[in-house]
Structure formats: structure tokens, C-alpha cells
Design an enzyme around this catalytic site. Sequence first.
Site, PDB file in Angstrom:
ATOM      1  N   ASP A 102       8.755  26.455  20.902  1.00 23.71           N
ATOM      2  CA  ASP A 102       9.161  25.493  21.929  1.00 23.71           C
ATOM      3  C   ASP A 102       8.603  25.903  23.288  1.00 23.71           C
ATOM      4  OD1 ASP A 102      10.607  24.195  19.999  1.00 23.71           O
ATOM      5  OD2 ASP A 102      12.525  25.087  20.579  1.00 23.71           O
TER       6      ASP A 102
HETATM    7  N1  URA Z   1      13.665  27.867  16.863  1.00 23.41           N
HETATM    8  C1  URA Z   1      13.803  27.184  18.016  1.00 23.41           C
HETATM    9  O1  URA Z   1      14.838  26.575  18.266  1.00 23.41           O
HETATM   10  N2  URA Z   1      12.766  27.188  18.890  1.00 23.41           N
HETATM   11  C2  URA Z   1      11.616  27.880  18.666  1.00 23.41           C
HETATM   12  O2  URA Z   1      10.714  27.859  19.508  1.00 23.41           O
HETATM   13  C3  URA Z   1      11.485  28.582  17.460  1.00 23.41           C
HETATM   14  C4  URA Z   1      12.530  28.564  16.567  1.00 23.41           C
END
Ligand code: URA
Length: 233
Positions: A102
Site C-alpha cells: 500500500d
Molecule cells: N497488508 C496491508 O494491509 N497492506 C500492505 O501494504 C500489505 C499487506
Amino acid sequence: MRLDRFLSNLPRFNRQEVRQLLTSGRVRVDSQVCRDSHSDVRVFSRVELDAEVLQAGKAARYFMLHKPPGVVSATEHPEHRTVLDLLDEPDTHDLHLAGRLDLNTSGLLLITNDGQWSRRVTAPTGKQPKVYLVDTEDPIDPACIEVFACGLYFRFEDLLTQPAELQILAPRQARLTLYEGRYHQVKRMFGHFQNKVVGLHRLSVGAIQLDDRLSPGQYRTLAAEEIAGFEIN
Ligand code: URA
């Protein structure tokens, strides 16, 4: 592509000639004599006939990046800087991401031009552990350990998450090991306990650990043994 098909596609050999070339041991793939007509020829393979190079083979490229927060895990984006913008490499358009993080997640991101390899890295059923360091807004309820280990129901996908291991390191910090990669998985798992993830950092994927000599935004090529961890033996 199969080696016999690769050779038959060259205008100068018919099928019978291809068979003869192979049985006579005149064809080498990646410097090894190859008589197996079913051998896999990839864009990365070097194929030689006697002293002649039929295909030089493109260089396969593999990198680990320490992704900083605020950079998008995408190859292009209209507003944000992308992780590819952090690489000082030629032909970055040829590269893709083996998994995503993310926008505000930091840590290990794998980048390659080898689609077969990245499919193994990201295969949902690959069961490769992914380890995250998680910081939360509120203290972590110890009940999370049991619930994450048993699996959580994700209504949107209509599935039960794979057993995950949670190790509480401090009241608001934990190490979480997942064996799959669902959309926003870590945030959704803590969201189940109404606890907001305020910091998320990926430490490893399979046997590949984020190199602690890399500062956020830095990258390096993967070592042969790191690449081999996701190769078919
Ligand atoms: N889980 C999440 O919520 N975000 C990420 O970037 C990776 C795993």
C-alpha cells in the site's frame, strides 16, 4: 516455448532436421548440450547451434527495493512517484512488481522482468511466508493471536484467511507472518478488532529478507541464492 518448436520456427529447418540437430548434440541451451525437444526456451535463454548464436537471451533482472511510504507500488501513476522512479536502471518499462505494498506501507518490494518468477513469488497458493512489522493505534488485544491463527472470515472474497502467526512485541507493535496476500490484508485483520494500523513495514518474502543496509528508497540486485528460492528445481 519448447526447444523443437523454437528451432522449427527458424525458416531454415524442417521438423526432421530439427530432430537430427537435437540427437546429434549440436544444440546448446545456456551453454549445455540439449537433446530434449521439450526443453523450455525462454526469452532469457541463450540458444546456440554449433558456433552460431541463434538467440542471445535477454538478461533476467531481479531487484529488492526498500520501499519508502508515500511511493506507489505501480509502474506508472498520474499523481504519485512510483517505485520504478526510484530505480536508476535502463529500460525500467520492461520491469514489473512481484507483489505490491500500500501507499503508506514501507519495506521489501521485489521487482523483476521475469514473469514466471514473479508469478511464483505472488502465487496465492504459494504459501511463501511474508513477514510484517505492524504498529497499531490501540494496544493489541492478545485474542488476535488465536483468531489470526485460526483464520478470519473475509466476506468480500468469501474465504477464511490462512493461519497467520502473530507475535506481540510491545503493546502497540507486533510481527505478523502471513502465508498469502489478500487486498489490504493486514489492515483488515486488525480492523476486525477495531484497531487501526498506523505503521506497516514488510521485512521478508519467502527466504528473501530486506537488506538492512538499504535505506528507504535504496535498492540492490538480488543474489543468485535469493532468486533461486523462487525457482523450480
Ligand atoms: N497488508 C496491508 O494491509 N497492506 C500492505 O501494504 C500489505 C499487506
